[in-house]
Design a protein around this motif. Structure first.
Motif, short mmCIF file in Angstrom:
data_model
loop_
_atom_site.label_atom_id
_atom_site.label_comp_id
_atom_site.label_asym_id
_atom_site.label_seq_id
_atom_site.Cartn_x
_atom_site.Cartn_y
_atom_site.Cartn_z
N ASN A 8 -0.52 2.40 8.82
CA ASN A 8 0.66 1.94 8.09
C ASN A 8 0.22 0.99 6.98
O ASN A 8 -0.71 0.20 7.14
N LEU A 9 0.91 1.07 5.85
CA LEU A 9 0.66 0.17 4.72
C LEU A 9 1.99 -0.23 4.13
O LEU A 9 2.78 0.63 3.72
N ALA A 10 2.27 -1.54 4.09
CA ALA A 10 3.58 -2.00 3.61
C ALA A 10 3.45 -3.37 2.96
O ALA A 10 2.66 -4.21 3.40
N PHE B 82 11.56 -6.00 13.46
CA PHE B 82 10.31 -5.74 14.16
C PHE B 82 9.77 -4.39 13.69
O PHE B 82 9.88 -3.37 14.37
N LYS B 83 9.16 -4.40 12.50
CA LYS B 83 8.73 -3.18 11.84
C LYS B 83 7.35 -2.75 12.32
O LYS B 83 6.69 -3.44 13.11
N ASP B 84 6.90 -1.59 11.82
CA ASP B 84 5.62 -1.02 12.25
C ASP B 84 4.46 -1.99 12.05
O ASP B 84 3.56 -2.06 12.89
N SER B 85 4.46 -2.73 10.94
CA SER B 85 3.36 -3.66 10.67
C SER B 85 3.27 -4.71 11.76
O SER B 85 2.17 -5.06 12.22
N PRO C 209 11.09 3.21 2.80
CA PRO C 209 11.31 3.35 4.24
C PRO C 209 11.02 4.78 4.70
O PRO C 209 11.70 5.72 4.29
N VAL C 210 9.99 4.93 5.52
CA VAL C 210 9.60 6.25 6.00
C VAL C 210 9.35 6.19 7.51
O VAL C 210 9.28 5.11 8.10
N ALA C 211 9.19 7.34 8.12
CA ALA C 211 8.94 7.41 9.56
C ALA C 211 7.56 6.84 9.89
O ALA C 211 6.67 6.83 9.03
N VAL D 292 4.34 8.70 8.92
CA VAL D 292 4.02 8.94 7.51
C VAL D 292 2.94 7.97 7.06
O VAL D 292 3.06 6.76 7.26
N ASP D 293 1.89 8.49 6.47
CA ASP D 293 0.77 7.67 6.01
C ASP D 293 1.05 7.20 4.58
O ASP D 293 1.03 7.98 3.63
N GLU D 294 1.31 5.90 4.43
CA GLU D 294 1.63 5.36 3.10
C GLU D 294 0.43 5.41 2.15
O GLU D 294 0.62 5.40 0.92
N PHE D 295 -0.78 5.43 2.68
CA PHE D 295 -1.95 5.58 1.80
C PHE D 295 -1.85 6.92 1.06
O PHE D 295 -2.07 6.99 -0.15
N GLU D 296 -1.52 7.97 1.80
CA GLU D 296 -1.38 9.28 1.18
C GLU D 296 -0.16 9.34 0.28
O GLU D 296 -0.20 9.95 -0.80
N LEU D 297 0.92 8.68 0.71
CA LEU D 297 2.15 8.65 -0.08
C LEU D 297 1.91 8.06 -1.46
O LEU D 297 2.43 8.55 -2.47
N ALA D 298 1.12 6.99 -1.51
CA ALA D 298 0.85 6.29 -2.78
C ALA D 298 -0.46 6.72 -3.42
O ALA D 298 -0.88 6.13 -4.42
#
Length: 208
Positions: free
Chosen positions: A43-45, A67-70, A99-101, A104-110
């Motif tokens: 996760n990346l946020a 209480f988020k994933d991070s 906001p994603v499930a 979902v890999d935010e590294f790949e998203l960005a």
């Protein structure tokens, strides 16, 4: 304080077009936090409430509304990375705020590259010129003055590894302005950075 100042009690509302709280406590460094779940999901946020809290040991922390994933990952794994957001990385950082499930890999998203940490088992943003690897030291649910729990969690971590790009160092000194750090301001999407022209020096006075 002038008599015509705008005064309000937060519990009653601010009576302005936009809540001034985050604009007053600003600009604030961004907590671009990478974590890894027990199942291996990365996760990346970005978090707009982030700062340094102690010199020895080095302790940094971020605050999450919900209480988020991070928070969950940092608590369960006991680890997280902080990645410096620079001006060239601002758009990518903003994409990771989507906001994603959890899977979902935010590294790949960005379209960001995962770097391999040296001390912990959490990847960092390889494009970031400064990274701090952290061991989670405390996860605290914040409370009101009356002792009522809020739905916000503060995650604190001891820095156990620091990566600094050589381009950020000038004669052995970290050059803040050259890195163009991006900082959160008020409004719906206001950000700032710094420049050498804005710098001034004040040395701490010595006692007589």
């Amino acid at each position: 304080m002038p008599n015509n100042s705008h005064f309000y009690r937060p519990k009653d509302g601010h009576q302005l077009l936009h809540d001034p709280f985050s604009a007053i406590i600003a600009p604030r460094p961004i907590g671009w936090i990478s974590t890894k779940s027990k199942a291996g999901a990365v996760n990346l946020a970005p978090y707009s409430f982030f700062n340094a809290f102690n010199y020895s040991p080095h302790i940094i922390g971020f605050s999450s509304l919900g209480f988020k994933d991070s928070v969950k990952n940092a608590e369960e794994s006991g680890e997280f990375c902080w990645n410096l957001v620079t001006k060239p990385l601002a758009v990518a950082m903003n994409k990771t705020s989507m906001p994603v499930a959890p899977d979902v890999d935010e590294f790949e998203l960005a379209k960001l590259t995962k770097g391999a940490s040296k001390v912990i088992d959490v990847p960092y943003v390889a494009e970031s010129p400064v990274v701090m690897e952290c061991k989670t030291s405390q996860v605290v649910q914040l409370r009101s003055a009356k002792g009522e729990n809020s739905q916000t969690w503060l995650v604190l971590g001891e820095v156990v590894g620091v990566h600094i790009a050589q381009t950020a160092l000038k004669d052995g000194v970290y050059d803040t302005a050259v890195m163009e750090p991006v900082m959160r301001a008020g409004g719906m999407g206001d950000y700032y950075t710094v420049s050498e022209e804005q710098k001034f020096e004040l040395l701490r006075p010595k006692s007589n």
